[in-house]
Every structure is written in C-alpha cells, then in structure tokens.
Design an enzyme around this catalytic site. Structure first.
Site, PDB file in Angstrom:
ATOM      1  N   SER A   1       8.659   4.335  -0.605  1.00 52.79           N
ATOM      2  CA  SER A   1       8.152   4.785  -1.888  1.00 52.79           C
ATOM      3  C   SER A   1       9.218   5.648  -2.575  1.00 52.79           C
ATOM      4  CB  SER A   1       6.815   5.528  -1.700  1.00 52.79           C
ATOM      5  OG  SER A   1       6.166   5.701  -2.931  1.00 52.79           O
TER       6      SER A   1
ATOM      7  N   GLU B   1       9.177  -3.840  -3.925  1.00 49.90           N
ATOM      8  CA  GLU B   1       7.728  -3.621  -3.865  1.00 49.90           C
ATOM      9  C   GLU B   1       7.384  -2.567  -4.900  1.00 49.90           C
ATOM     10  OE1 GLU B   1       5.920  -0.709  -2.753  1.00 49.90           O
ATOM     11  OE2 GLU B   1       7.736   0.471  -2.553  1.00 49.90           O
TER      12      GLU B   1
ATOM     13  N   HIS C   1       3.148  -0.640  -0.346  1.00 57.41           N
ATOM     14  CA  HIS C   1       2.028   0.304  -0.279  1.00 57.41           C
ATOM     15  C   HIS C   1       0.783  -0.422   0.231  1.00 57.41           C
ATOM     16  CE1 HIS C   1       4.840   2.544  -2.750  1.00 57.41           C
ATOM     17  NE2 HIS C   1       4.087   3.619  -2.598  1.00 57.41           N
TER      18      HIS C   1
END
Length: 311
Positions: free
Chosen positions: A113, A215, A285
C-alpha cells in the site's frame, strides 16, 4: 542501479524491527505482532514512534518517522524491517532517508500500500530487493497469505513464487489478457503511489526492462485511467515488457460503478501496450495477498498464467 540479490533468509536469533513510516497504529496489537515474529525465534525491536499520532494520523512528525527508520537502516544487527501499517505519509520522508546506510547493511523490508513508495525509492537508490507483502496489520488473515509470507521470510519464494489458490465465489484465478513471454525486473505496487512518484527522483526507473505489477483500492475507474496515462506520459512504460495486475478492490465511493467498467478501462489501456499481461492475480488489498520480491528479475509467461524468479 544494478539489482542486488540474493537476500539471506531470516534465522532464529536474528533481529527484526517493527516500523511505522506512514500511519500510526494503536498500541494494543503491537506486542502481539512482535510475539508472532518471536514464535519463529526472531528477536524484535519496536520503533518508538509507532503509536504517536499527529496531523493526518501520521505515526509522529516527519522527523520522528525519519529518525526511527534511519535508526533501523543504520543498525547492522537488524536483518528485517516489518511495516506495521500503510495509510499515508511515506512520500513525505523519502528525501531524508539514509540509503547509503541501508546499502551498507542490507535487510529485508516488508509492506505494501503506502509502503510502495519505500519499495520503489529503495530500488532506485540501492538496487536492493524488498518484499511487497502484507503489513503486520494484515498478516494472518488467511492460510494462503501466511504461507506466502513465511515462505518469503524463510527464503522459499524461488521454489514456488505463486502457490495455487483454489477458486471460489470471489476468485476465479489468474487471467491471460495478452499472451506472450517477457523478462525484466519486477517493480510496482500501488498505482496511486506510483503515479504520485512520477516526475520525482524516486519515480519508477526507465533504465532497465521491467515487469510492472499494479494494484489499488477504492479508486474510481476514471482515476485509474488518469493515473495510468499519467505514468505513460511520464515515460514510465518505456521499458515495461510485461504487466501483472493484482486486485483493484472496490469501496463504498465506487458504488455507482461496476467491476466490469474498471476491467474494461484496464484492458483498453493494456491492449495499447502490446505486451504480455497477466491479470486477476492474488495480491493487493485483499485477504489472500501474495508476497512478491520487488526488484528481483522475473520471467512472465502470460499464456501459461505463471511467473518465475530468475535470480
């Protein structure tokens, strides 16, 4: 920067650090996370800033987070740094990190992230391999995530880079969007962070062939399209030889959109590149989160729905 591999697996007795270079984390789970590492015989140091909270829930001031991370970079005993959580804030401190110390004392760095920014910066400045893996607050969500995570720590990633995940109602397995085979350095992570780094000294490198993995979470289709084209305009795709797409997870702000719309946006962009593309991989995620060796050389075979590490 020449890539530097091989990373030595952790051994019982090795020192590991729990760090919070981005968002703060509440004190309650920190010791249990440390205990999880101790069960394998690792000794653990914890950053003094991890539960501080300033501004946008950052884990202390920029100076706090810089000092804590640099202390771990400079400590020759520390063999691995585990980021506790992501959120926001890593881009604020990249200019002030001691990459020379990290290069002198290489160590595993784990997270994803917002930690994407740290992975890319470390790759650009040192050539070290890091691990795009769950943060500590998302470890142990599933047996699959744990299996991949421990394999990373124990040096087993080369043997089985992508263990099979049984299809279910929510996941039908990898998809070949564009057939072909390509080799390059595996770089990428969260699309929003990669776009934020474009045009900075920490942008995706264009001096090597790249297999790009992406992502994201909670981003509208228009935003995804915008960020992909921002990266392309910045030259980030000049040496991209293949792509691996993980999960682009939906949140409430996307309720007026459908997953099919985002898929069409991604496929339209990828078709223009005329490179191998393997999509719907289990990372991002999501509960089942595959660990990837960021900065390692890989061979992507999109038609056979697999990739392998080359060194």
């Amino acid at each position: 920067m020449t890539q530097r591999f091989h990373i030595q697996p952790l051994q019982p007795g090795d020192w590991a650090a729990l760090a919070a270079p981005a968002k703060s984390i509440s004190p309650a789970p920190v010791e249990p996370y440390a205990d999880l590492l101790r069960t394998k015989g690792y000794r653990v140091k914890i950053g003094e800033n991890v539960s501080k909270k300033v501004l946008l829930d950052l884990a202390g001031t920029d100076a706090d987070r810089i000092d804590a991370l640099n202390m771990f970079f400079r400590d020759p005993e520390i063999r691995a740094i585990f980021c506790l959580t992501g959120g926001y804030g890593v881009t604020r401190i990249l200019r002030h990190l001691d990459y020379a110390a990290l290069s002198a004392h290489p160590k595993i760095i784990c997270g994803y992230s917002d930690i994407t920014a740290l992975h890319v910066a470390v790759s650009v400045k040192t050539g070290l391999i890091t691990f795009h893996s769950p943060n500590m607050d998302s470890v142990s969500r599933t047996a699959y995530t744990d299996r991949c995570w421990w394999a990373m720590l124990e040096g087993q990633l080369h043997r089985e880079p992508m263990p099979p995940l049984p299809p279910d109602d929510d996941y039908n397995g990898p998809e070949t969007w564009t057939d072909g085979v390509a080799e390059g350095v595996l770089l990428g992570g969260n699309l929003s962070l990669l776009a934020a780094l474009a045009g900075t000294p920490f942008a995706l490198p264009i001096d090597r062939d790249v297999i790009l993995f992406l992502e994201d979470v909670g981003e509208l289709s228009s935003r995804v399209d915008f960020m992909l084209h921002q990266l392309r305009l910045a030259g980030a795709f000049e040496r991209v030889r293949g792509m691996m797409l993980g999960q682009f997870t939906y949140r409430k702000n996307q309720r007026r959109e459908t997953p099919e719309l985002l898929s069409r946006v991604l496929q339209t962009f990828c078709q223009e590149l005329n490179i191998p593309v393997l999509a719907n991989l289990p990372f991002g995620h999501v509960r089942n989160n595959l660990t990837l060796a960021h900065g390692a050389r890989v061979r992507l075979d999109a038609g056979r729905k697999q990739f392998s590490y080359l060194a």
